[in-house]
Design an enzyme around this catalytic site. Structure first.
Site, short mmCIF file in Angstrom:
data_model
loop_
_atom_site.label_atom_id
_atom_site.label_comp_id
_atom_site.label_asym_id
_atom_site.label_seq_id
_atom_site.Cartn_x
_atom_site.Cartn_y
_atom_site.Cartn_z
N GLU A 188 47.14 99.14 48.30
CA GLU A 188 46.56 100.18 47.46
C GLU A 188 47.00 101.52 48.02
O GLU A 188 46.74 101.83 49.20
CB GLU A 188 45.03 100.11 47.45
CG GLU A 188 44.48 98.84 46.82
CD GLU A 188 42.96 98.78 46.92
OE1 GLU A 188 42.35 99.75 47.44
OE2 GLU A 188 42.38 97.76 46.53
N ASP A 197 34.27 107.64 47.70
CA ASP A 197 34.80 107.42 49.04
C ASP A 197 33.94 108.09 50.10
O ASP A 197 33.37 109.16 49.87
CB ASP A 197 36.23 107.95 49.12
CG ASP A 197 37.18 107.15 48.25
OD1 ASP A 197 37.34 105.95 48.52
OD2 ASP A 197 37.73 107.71 47.29
#
Length: 263
Positions: A50, A61
């Protein structure tokens, strides 16, 4: 659908093993190190990579990847640069599937059709778009499919049972199962809660399942891979980069991935 992704999961099934997915933010710690890091991740055992697209407001995140995003943005890394990184890495021997992971705004700014065409031309295999629910992904899904790119949706522990088939219908390669509520990188994957979560999803789709968010150690990755088709590790790779001496960062990535991806 990406043929590379299809072949990767099919090969793993034939070999009776599960996959390791590694994440790194494009342009972190420097743009010059991104391609060597991608190659090091492959050498260390990442079956899928990724590549995080830097964004100004990465709400899903945690602090580690937020910081990596800020550093990459300060160095001028854009979605277009991400395509360049993938193209360059392919030219230098990267063969594993690469998924662009991030948020919708950079795609919208570039244009869905253009972004997908450029991603495919660069050698990308698909997208994970954290803030794009399948109900709103119609035109983007069309752009993905027109360019043989996979769209990987996310399912969280809070996802209702009745929504799972809808989400699965938007996928063509695998589904990303978010192991915990909250942000990435806290090392707080709730292993005891994963089996019923995974069983709930498997009852409603036959697609492969990858589990991410909160996986930081080899032991956690191994436990996840016993019940899922793939384990995803991201923040821990960024942390390994941060802890390494400048001239050993690429080597440290390979060593860390080799360790944590071991079955």
């Amino acid at each position: 659908m990406s043929q590379r992704l299809r072949d990767t999961f099919a090969r793993a099934r034939q070999e009776g093993r599960t996959l390791f997915v590694g994440y790194v933010t494009a342009g972190y710690p420097t743009p010059a190190e991104t391609v060597p890091i991608l190659l090091a991740m492959q050498e260390g055992g990442s079956d899928i990579i990724e590549l995080g697209v830097p964004f100004t407001d990465p709400l899903a995140d945690g602090a580690t990847i937020q910081h990596a995003n800020q550093v990459a943005l300060q160095q001028g890394v854009t979605l277009a640069r991400c395509f360049d990184f993938i193209r360059d890495a392919r030219q230098h021997g990267l063969t594993v599937p690469v998924l662009l992971m991030g948020y919708y705004n950079p795609i919208l700014a570039r244009g869905e059709a253009r972004a997908c065409a450029e991603a495919a031309a660069a050698g990308a295999d698909g997208w994970i778009v954290v803030d794009m629910p399948p109900e709103e992904a119609g035109s983007f899904l069309q752009a993905c499919r027109a360019n043989d790119l996979s769209f990987v949706p996310l399912i969280a522990p809070t996802t209702r049972d009745e929504r799972i088939p809808l989400i699965a219908a938007a996928a063509d390669a695998f589904i990303y199962c978010v192991s915990v509520t909250g942000t990435t990188g806290k090392g707080n994957v709730a292993l005891e809660e994963l089996p019923p979560f995974i069983e709930r999803i498997r009852a409603r789709t036959s697609l492969p399942l990858a589990v991410g968010f909160g996986i930081t150690t080899r032991e956690q990755a191994r436990a996840v891979r016993r019940i899922a088709d793939a384990a995803v590790v991201g923040s821990a790779i960024i942390t390994a980069i941060d802890a390494a001496e400048v001239d050993r960062r690429v080597q440290r990535v390979r060593e860390f991935v080799e360790d944590v991806s071991g079955q």
